[in-house]
Design a protein around this motif. Sequence first.
Motif, PDB file in Angstrom:
ATOM      1  N   LEU A 194      54.120  35.828   9.310  1.00  0.00           N
ATOM      2  CA  LEU A 194      54.463  36.136   7.925  1.00  0.00           C
ATOM      3  C   LEU A 194      53.229  36.154   7.030  1.00  0.00           C
ATOM      4  CD1 LEU A 194      57.746  34.058   7.465  1.00  0.00           C
ATOM      5  CD2 LEU A 194      57.506  36.465   8.065  1.00  0.00           C
ATOM      6  N   ALA A 195      52.287  35.247   7.287  1.00  0.00           N
ATOM      7  CA  ALA A 195      51.073  35.184   6.459  1.00  0.00           C
ATOM      8  C   ALA A 195      50.273  36.473   6.554  1.00  0.00           C
ATOM      9  CB  ALA A 195      50.214  33.996   6.884  1.00  0.00           C
ATOM     10  N   GLY A 196      50.217  37.060   7.748  1.00  0.00           N
ATOM     11  CA  GLY A 196      49.484  38.312   7.906  1.00  0.00           C
ATOM     12  C   GLY A 196      50.104  39.436   7.100  1.00  0.00           C
ATOM     13  N   ILE A 197      51.435  39.512   7.112  1.00  0.00           N
ATOM     14  CA  ILE A 197      52.133  40.548   6.336  1.00  0.00           C
ATOM     15  C   ILE A 197      51.957  40.301   4.840  1.00  0.00           C
ATOM     16  CG2 ILE A 197      54.400  41.542   5.817  1.00  0.00           C
ATOM     17  CD1 ILE A 197      55.219  40.857   8.712  1.00  0.00           C
ATOM     18  N   THR A 198      52.014  39.024   4.432  1.00  0.00           N
ATOM     19  CA  THR A 198      51.835  38.682   3.020  1.00  0.00           C
ATOM     20  C   THR A 198      50.435  39.031   2.552  1.00  0.00           C
ATOM     21  OG1 THR A 198      53.389  36.837   3.305  1.00  0.00           O
ATOM     22  CG2 THR A 198      52.063  36.845   1.309  1.00  0.00           C
ATOM     23  N   THR A 199      49.446  38.789   3.405  1.00  0.00           N
ATOM     24  CA  THR A 199      48.064  39.131   3.053  1.00  0.00           C
ATOM     25  C   THR A 199      47.923  40.620   2.786  1.00  0.00           C
ATOM     26  OG1 THR A 199      47.150  37.298   4.352  1.00  0.00           O
ATOM     27  CG2 THR A 199      45.669  39.129   3.875  1.00  0.00           C
ATOM     28  N   ALA A 414      62.843  38.649  11.107  1.00  0.00           N
ATOM     29  CA  ALA A 414      62.067  38.128   9.980  1.00  0.00           C
ATOM     30  C   ALA A 414      60.851  39.001   9.694  1.00  0.00           C
ATOM     31  CB  ALA A 414      61.628  36.691  10.265  1.00  0.00           C
ATOM     32  N   SER A 415      60.160  39.423  10.744  1.00  0.00           N
ATOM     33  CA  SER A 415      58.957  40.229  10.559  1.00  0.00           C
ATOM     34  C   SER A 415      59.303  41.619  10.042  1.00  0.00           C
ATOM     35  CB  SER A 415      58.178  40.334  11.865  1.00  0.00           C
ATOM     36  OG  SER A 415      58.986  40.862  12.900  1.00  0.00           O
ATOM     37  N   ALA A 416      60.389  42.201  10.567  1.00  0.00           N
ATOM     38  CA  ALA A 416      60.782  43.545  10.138  1.00  0.00           C
ATOM     39  C   ALA A 416      61.187  43.547   8.663  1.00  0.00           C
ATOM     40  CB  ALA A 416      61.929  44.059  11.000  1.00  0.00           C
ATOM     41  N   GLN A 417      61.988  42.565   8.278  1.00  0.00           N
ATOM     42  CA  GLN A 417      62.441  42.513   6.886  1.00  0.00           C
ATOM     43  C   GLN A 417      61.271  42.280   5.943  1.00  0.00           C
ATOM     44  OE1 GLN A 417      65.200  39.830   3.883  1.00  0.00           O
ATOM     45  NE2 GLN A 417      65.425  39.531   6.079  1.00  0.00           N
ATOM     46  N   TRP A 418      60.371  41.378   6.302  1.00  0.00           N
ATOM     47  CA  TRP A 418      59.249  41.051   5.416  1.00  0.00           C
ATOM     48  C   TRP A 418      58.242  42.201   5.347  1.00  0.00           C
ATOM     49  CZ3 TRP A 418      58.708  38.823   1.299  1.00  0.00           C
ATOM     50  CH2 TRP A 418      57.546  38.196   0.832  1.00  0.00           C
ATOM     51  N   ALA A 419      58.062  42.918   6.452  1.00  0.00           N
ATOM     52  CA  ALA A 419      57.150  44.064   6.444  1.00  0.00           C
ATOM     53  C   ALA A 419      57.643  45.155   5.510  1.00  0.00           C
ATOM     54  CB  ALA A 419      56.980  44.620   7.855  1.00  0.00           C
ATOM     55  N   ILE A 420      58.957  45.258   5.340  1.00  0.00           N
ATOM     56  CA  ILE A 420      59.533  46.260   4.449  1.00  0.00           C
ATOM     57  C   ILE A 420      59.505  45.800   2.996  1.00  0.00           C
ATOM     58  CG2 ILE A 420      61.682  47.439   3.820  1.00  0.00           C
ATOM     59  CD1 ILE A 420      62.382  47.475   6.818  1.00  0.00           C
ATOM     60  N   THR A 421      59.879  44.536   2.762  1.00  0.00           N
ATOM     61  CA  THR A 421      60.041  44.059   1.383  1.00  0.00           C
ATOM     62  C   THR A 421      58.756  43.503   0.753  1.00  0.00           C
ATOM     63  OG1 THR A 421      60.814  41.931   2.251  1.00  0.00           O
ATOM     64  CG2 THR A 421      62.491  43.562   1.670  1.00  0.00           C
ATOM     65  N   ALA A 422      57.871  42.944   1.575  1.00  0.00           N
ATOM     66  CA  ALA A 422      56.660  42.317   1.032  1.00  0.00           C
ATOM     67  C   ALA A 422      55.785  43.282   0.232  1.00  0.00           C
ATOM     68  CB  ALA A 422      55.851  41.663   2.160  1.00  0.00           C
ATOM     69  N   PRO A 423      55.536  44.513   0.719  1.00  0.00           N
ATOM     70  CA  PRO A 423      54.659  45.406  -0.054  1.00  0.00           C
ATOM     71  C   PRO A 423      55.189  45.742  -1.445  1.00  0.00           C
ATOM     72  CG  PRO A 423      54.900  46.207   2.204  1.00  0.00           C
ATOM     73  CD  PRO A 423      55.901  45.106   2.021  1.00  0.00           C
ATOM     74  N   ILE A 424      56.462  45.520  -1.686  1.00  0.00           N
ATOM     75  CA  ILE A 424      57.035  45.780  -3.012  1.00  0.00           C
ATOM     76  C   ILE A 424      57.065  44.509  -3.849  1.00  0.00           C
ATOM     77  CG2 ILE A 424      59.079  46.546  -4.277  1.00  0.00           C
ATOM     78  CD1 ILE A 424      59.801  48.227  -1.801  1.00  0.00           C
TER      79      ILE A 424
END
Length: 519
Positions: A194-199, A414-424
């Motif tokens: 998750l930290a990598g996607i958040t970064t 978890a990774s799929a959902q966060w990869a979609i929503t995090a950039p927004i």
Amino acid sequence: MTQASQPTEKRGAFTRFLDTVEWLGNLLPHPITLFALFALGIVILSGIASYFGLSAQDPRPGGEIIEVVSLLNAEGLQRIVTGLVTNFTGFTPLGTVLVALLGVGIAERSGMLSAAMRGLVMNAHPRAVTVAVVFAGVVSNTAAELGYVVLVPLAAMIFHSLGRHPLAGLAAAFSGVSAGYSANLLIGTVDPLLAGITTKAANIIDPEYYVGPEANWYFMFISTFLIAIMGTVVTEKIVEPKLGKYNPKEASINLSEQKIEALTSIEKKGLIGAGLSFLVLGILLALTIVPEWGILRNPETGEVAGSPFLKGIVAFIFITFAVPGYVYGRITKVMRSDRDVIDAMSESMSTMGMYIVLVFFAAQFVAFFGWTNFGSILAIKGATFLQEVGLTGPSVFVLFILMCAFVNLMLGSASAQWAITAPIFVPMLMLIGYAPEVIQAAYRIGDSVTNIITPMMSYFGLILAVAVRYKKDTGIGTMIAMMLPYTIVFLLGWASLFFLWVFALDMPVGVNTPTYYTP
């Protein structure tokens, strides 16, 4: 209305609810296909948005007008073709998760994690069995498959052996493993993922911003105990009384043939050896970071913040699982040579094929989203809207957590959902003043609590199959009815802890992590 017909109608209501969730979920393609379509959609939309001149004014001092960059032209195609490989190999979660899993694979294949889980639950005092089951479920998410495959059936058997309803044990374990998914005492594989996607998402606003795997450790550590307490209360005060006294005739298997395997003497020796090795590793690591002369402190400032220790935390996850795992395997004679260790790591990697394919397409989507400036424009317009309606205080996280919980009903990864929503949402909430680490912590609550009430969760079918062993007429509606109290209590309790911890007590969610973002 007769007493006999009432439960049937209740089960029907829950079934209709779940049928709706299934229908919505089935409208979505496989997450890999979803990311491929999203990446293609970004390319097409960038051309349309660029043609119509979509833009936004950067609200920061000296900010310029940000315009959409089209990928639907010759330059865009060139960038896509030349960046396809580097988008994939440079996607931060890929390497960090694979490295961490090498160590977890050794600990798992040696049998250490399974033995530790069994020992924790089976040696608990009868009065403490419930809390031990939920607690073991939470900490088992370091190797999630073990929690579902080993702990859930084991908990059902233990409850039955104690004269309690086996489905109550199943529900307690399932709630810890799945609804408490993000909480843990240790930094596990989900943290660097998750930290990598958040970064990547934070870099849309601040190209130098870095979110480490330790970003949510404090909050997730304390959350482990809250989940254990809430899960115990729900099991003993709501779920078990509702289930009533268990009738063995309801089982679809011969319960007399069930055997609970206690830890053998060699397994106990292995756990002691693994524990001692973990203690030694902990002391050695402490010597590198606690003293002022610690060699892994920040060489420029002498502080822990920004130190090689925190930046290299994934390496220490690998070591702290691999070494105790090997020691356990050596003592129990499961691992006799380096070949056994290599085989364990290879088997761990062999299970990651689907994840690697998912990452390839997710990396393209995230890269395209950043190249087109969609992330910056949506974040600015979203932040402006929140400011106009006055929704910039902590209450904005109520809606964010609820949204994540709802989306999780249909997109369980978890990774799929966060990869979609995090950039927004990460850039949007950064622009109204919140740090990415806090945003990620809030996401993890919503992403966890609804895992147990959606058939989109990959292990839901397995849990249902275990439940049918003890109550042959168990259906999806029955499972939902049984697990829904956990979701409600966990959502309310965990979200309350978040607001208390972050905003009332002003405590950091992780190691040296801020609550508010300052450009």
